[in-house]
Design an enzyme around this catalytic site. Structure first.
Site, short mmCIF file in Angstrom:
data_model
loop_
_atom_site.label_atom_id
_atom_site.label_comp_id
_atom_site.label_asym_id
_atom_site.label_seq_id
_atom_site.Cartn_x
_atom_site.Cartn_y
_atom_site.Cartn_z
N THR A 142 0.84 -1.20 0.00
CA THR A 142 0.00 0.00 0.00
C THR A 142 0.88 1.25 0.00
OG1 THR A 142 -1.88 1.08 1.11
CG2 THR A 142 -0.15 0.18 2.52
N TYR A 150 8.82 8.35 17.32
CA TYR A 150 8.88 8.36 15.85
C TYR A 150 10.09 9.16 15.38
CZ TYR A 150 7.51 8.96 10.96
OH TYR A 150 7.50 8.96 9.58
#
Length: 299
Positions: A25, A172
């Site tokens: 994806t 992150y």
């Protein structure tokens, strides 16, 4: 070459083998699609094999699927063994897969999910496959970082797994900073061999599934302003593709969008943060990553 580099600039890829992680994806799918359409043999290395097969069916070209869960060292070792058995040579390893801003979770091996998947998983996979690239002219390891490597980002050696307190944004940022530090240290090691180079890229702000775990305060403005401040996955994949295929690319470079604040635009050379170039931290991170994964490199 046009300043507005796009998929028409991708050179012919016939005879080349490309492994793309997270390719069912978004950015990974578009990266795989464009490489396959230029003639490469592309392997979609994905966690969900059924979704990988569905993605492969939508791509025109020579495409295979490999099970790979970057949140499991056992899965990484198994996938690397399969890939080594099938591919005596690999031209491109594109470390694209990633997770962004999830609630606090750990990998199968107890690593904080973002650091474990985005950095340690790709570190281990690269180390286990690298000898298949070393003697291949023009081979490249491309690792996808993010503008997030500048946001609350540091390598927290005293708490790499965020066990004392957890910030999804900080974790992150650490993982994406680690991606760049890994690339720069790997390039120094590869430079002694000559054939393979390590390059980094980032997609700007792309409107993909990666944003689904973003905090509401961040996600809602992105949703409202998406047409102005994001780009689609095809554009977001172009910096990776330029890093992977551009004939002018050199080891240790970093590619991203050319627009304001590198949010969107056609791919060009960009600069990473000053912290990302700290060689002492890069080398320490490399040593720690070897210890945590049990993977050593042939360079």
């Amino acid at each position: 070459m046009s300043e507005k580099w796009d998929e028409r600039n991708i050179p012919d890829q016939h005879g080349r083998v490309a492994i793309v992680t997270g390719a069912n994806t978004g950015l990974g799918f578009e990266t795989a699609r464009m490489l396959a359409e230029r003639g490469a043999r592309v392997v979609l290395a994905v966690r969900d094999v059924e979704k990988g097969k569905q993605a492969a069916a939508r791509i025109h070209g020579d495409v295979g699927v490999q099970a790979l869960d970057l949140a499991s060292l056992d899965s990484i070792r198994s996938a690397a063994a399969d890939l080594r058995a099938l591919h005596p040579r690999i031209d491109l390893l594109i470390n694209n897969a990633g997770v962004m801003y999830p609630p606090k979770r750990t990998t199968a091996d107890g690593f904080e999910l973002q650091f474990g998947t985005n950095h340690l998983g790709h570190f281990a996979l690269t180390g286990l496959l690298l000898d298949r690239l070393l003697d291949v002219p023009g081979s490249r390891v491309v690792t996808v970082s993010s503008v997030g490597h500048r946001i609350r980002a540091a390598i927290h050696f005293d708490d790499l797994q965020w066990e004392r307190s957890y910030s999804r944004v900080g974790a992150y940022g650490q993982s994406k900073l680690a991606n760049l530090m890994f690339t720069y240290e790997l390039q120094r090691r590869l430079a002694r061999h000559g054939a393979t180079v390590a390059v980094a890229a980032h997609p700007g702000v792309s409107n993909t599934e990666l944003l689904r775990n973003s905090p509401a305060a961040f996600r809602l403005p992105i949703t409202w302003l998406a047409p102005l401040i994001t780009q689609n996955a095809t554009m977001g994949a172009l910096p990776t593709l330029r890093a992977a295929t551009g004939p002018d690319v050199r080891g240790g470079q970093y590619y991203g969008p050319s627009g304001f604040q590198e949010v969107r635009g056609h791919p060009t050379l960009v600069r990473s943060s000053r912290d990302s170039h700290d060689r002492a931290v890069q080398q320490r991170l490399w040593t720690v990553s070897e210890e945590l994964t049990g993977v050593t490199f042939p360079v």
